[in-house]
Design a protein around this motif. Structure first.
Motif, PDB file in Angstrom:
ATOM      1  N   LEU A  58      46.742  22.149  11.352  1.00 41.20           N
ATOM      2  CA  LEU A  58      47.017  20.712  11.473  1.00 41.20           C
ATOM      3  C   LEU A  58      45.874  19.898  10.880  1.00 41.20           C
ATOM      4  CD1 LEU A  58      48.476  20.497  15.112  1.00 41.20           C
ATOM      5  CD2 LEU A  58      49.703  20.053  12.983  1.00 41.20           C
ATOM      6  N   THR A 115      46.666  27.118  14.812  1.00 39.19           N
ATOM      7  CA  THR A 115      47.533  25.944  14.662  1.00 39.19           C
ATOM      8  C   THR A 115      46.707  24.671  14.554  1.00 39.19           C
ATOM      9  OG1 THR A 115      49.189  27.079  16.021  1.00 39.19           O
ATOM     10  CG2 THR A 115      49.521  24.730  15.627  1.00 39.19           C
ATOM     11  N   PHE A 116      45.661  24.578  15.363  1.00 44.90           N
ATOM     12  CA  PHE A 116      44.771  23.417  15.302  1.00 44.90           C
ATOM     13  C   PHE A 116      44.125  23.318  13.923  1.00 44.90           C
ATOM     14  CE2 PHE A 116      40.411  21.708  16.743  1.00 44.90           C
ATOM     15  CZ  PHE A 116      40.776  20.395  16.441  1.00 44.90           C
ATOM     16  N   HIS A 130      46.389  22.002  22.422  1.00 43.39           N
ATOM     17  CA  HIS A 130      45.107  21.531  22.959  1.00 43.39           C
ATOM     18  C   HIS A 130      45.001  21.838  24.451  1.00 43.39           C
ATOM     19  CE1 HIS A 130      43.088  19.517  19.634  1.00 43.39           C
ATOM     20  NE2 HIS A 130      44.291  19.218  19.180  1.00 43.39           N
ATOM     21  N   VAL A 140      51.598  11.472  19.847  1.00 47.19           N
ATOM     22  CA  VAL A 140      51.124  12.837  19.637  1.00 47.19           C
ATOM     23  C   VAL A 140      52.275  13.791  19.957  1.00 47.19           C
ATOM     24  CG1 VAL A 140      49.401  14.571  20.223  1.00 47.19           C
ATOM     25  CG2 VAL A 140      48.809  12.135  20.338  1.00 47.19           C
ATOM     26  N   SER A 176      46.411  16.383  12.233  1.00 41.13           N
ATOM     27  CA  SER A 176      45.832  16.469  13.572  1.00 41.13           C
ATOM     28  C   SER A 176      45.520  15.081  14.115  1.00 41.13           C
ATOM     29  CB  SER A 176      44.558  17.312  13.541  1.00 41.13           C
ATOM     30  OG  SER A 176      43.910  17.277  14.801  1.00 41.13           O
ATOM     31  N   HIS A 177      45.825  14.870  15.385  1.00 44.66           N
ATOM     32  CA  HIS A 177      45.504  13.609  16.061  1.00 44.66           C
ATOM     33  C   HIS A 177      44.174  13.686  16.803  1.00 44.66           C
ATOM     34  CE1 HIS A 177      49.846  13.086  15.413  1.00 44.66           C
ATOM     35  NE2 HIS A 177      49.650  11.794  15.580  1.00 44.66           N
ATOM     36  N   GLU A 218      51.558  19.709  19.681  1.00 46.51           N
ATOM     37  CA  GLU A 218      50.118  19.529  19.466  1.00 46.51           C
ATOM     38  C   GLU A 218      49.396  19.369  20.800  1.00 46.51           C
ATOM     39  OE1 GLU A 218      46.902  16.847  16.891  1.00 46.51           O
ATOM     40  OE2 GLU A 218      49.057  16.388  16.777  1.00 46.51           O
TER      41      GLU A 218
END
Length: 296
Positions: free
Chosen positions: A195, A191-192, A39, A31, A201-202, A35
């Motif tokens: 992604l 941003t989330f 979070h 990750v 996104s992970h 990112e």
């Protein structure tokens, strides 16, 4: 248990958790650091909102949000702490925890230097010697390795400057951190969303990774709450000694767990900075106020 003893336990717990952060952030295999950072901002904000609700601290938050002049300072704090968090996560991701450790060893000396340069605070003779020795420690790496430990300097300067600006904000630690993350929340959510829209996104890859990303907010907030409890009960000199638990644990983890190499030159640099910290700590303790501890 006396209030001072309780404060020591709070402080030990806070600095031990911070010192073990490399073990937590090393779990985010694959990750990207940025990112994890977004979070950390999002879930810290969510968790802190719940804590503030439980502790009924919303009046202080509303007052801060209603003061544009104060908000600019809080925004500066937010950007500085976000930069610090991001660089720290990157240091763990790239296995430069030794540099991170050095950065947090340097932080109190950077605070002293900033206090003198920006706030025109008087620096004691031993404190001045400590700052000069810290500079020599950095120059050793520059001269003999041919490179600056930029991660160390970036962490120390960003956190030291954060402390400098934070002193000008009339907010307690909990409410202040919440407002900081709240100001960064729109960028984090955008941003989330970007992604997720790009399929990068992970967060939804697995329950394990998603849980870790959400837990980053709780892991961020808990030691801050413990530290706030310690700060109310202990003298600054005592907190100053406990503070070294954090970089010391990171130093040990870097060597023992991550197996990072420590060259003779780096060790020499660390030793010079440790001597500087010893002088600084002795000076702070020797000239500490000897009045009663406030329990307010």
């Amino acid at each position: 248990m006396t209030e001072v003893t309780r404060g020591v336990w709070y402080g030990l717990s806070a600095y031990t958790i911070w010192g073990c952060f490399p073990l937590f952030f090393a779990l985010f295999d694959g990750v990207p650091a940025f990112e994890i950072l977004i979070h950390r901002i999002i879930w810290s904000c969510v968790f802190l909102a719940l804590v503030i609700t439980g502790l009924r601290r919303w009046p202080a938050v509303r007052t801060a949000l209603a003061s544009p002049a104060q908000l600019w300072r809080v925004l500066a704090c937010a950007l500085l702490i976000a930069a610090n968090w991001g660089i720290y996560i990157y240091s763990v991701e790239t296995r430069h925890v030794l540099q991170a450790s050095l950065g947090y060893f340097l932080t109190p000396l950077v605070n002293v230097a900033l206090g003198m340069l920006v706030l025109h605070e008087r620096m004691g003779w031993w404190q001045m010697v400590a700052v000069v020795l810290a500079g020599i420690g950095i120059l050793i790496q520059l001269a003999m390795l041919g490179e600056l430990p930029w991660i160390s300097l970036a962490l120390a300067i960003s956190f030291g400057t954060y402390g400098l600006v934070r002193k000008q904000v009339q907010l307690d630690g909990l409410s202040g951190l919440f407002v900081e993350t709240l100001l960064l929340l729109p960028v984090g959510l955008l941003t989330f969303g970007w992604l997720a829209g790009e399929g990068m996104s992970h967060f939804g890859v697995s329950a394990y990774t998603g849980g870790l990303l959400m837990a980053s907010g709780i892991v961020t907030a808990i030691p801050l709450l413990l530290f706030a409890g310690a700060a109310r009960r202990l003298r600054l000199a005592t907190l100053g000694f406990l503070m070294y638990i954090n970089p010391t644990l990171q130093f040990v983890i870097a060597l023992v767990v991550f197996g990072e190499p420590l060259s003779d030159i780096q060790l020499m640099s660390f030793m010079v900075i440790w001597v500087a910290l010893g002088l600084y700590s002795w000076s702070s303790w020797h000239y500490r106020p000897r009045g009663p501890v406030s329990q307010d």
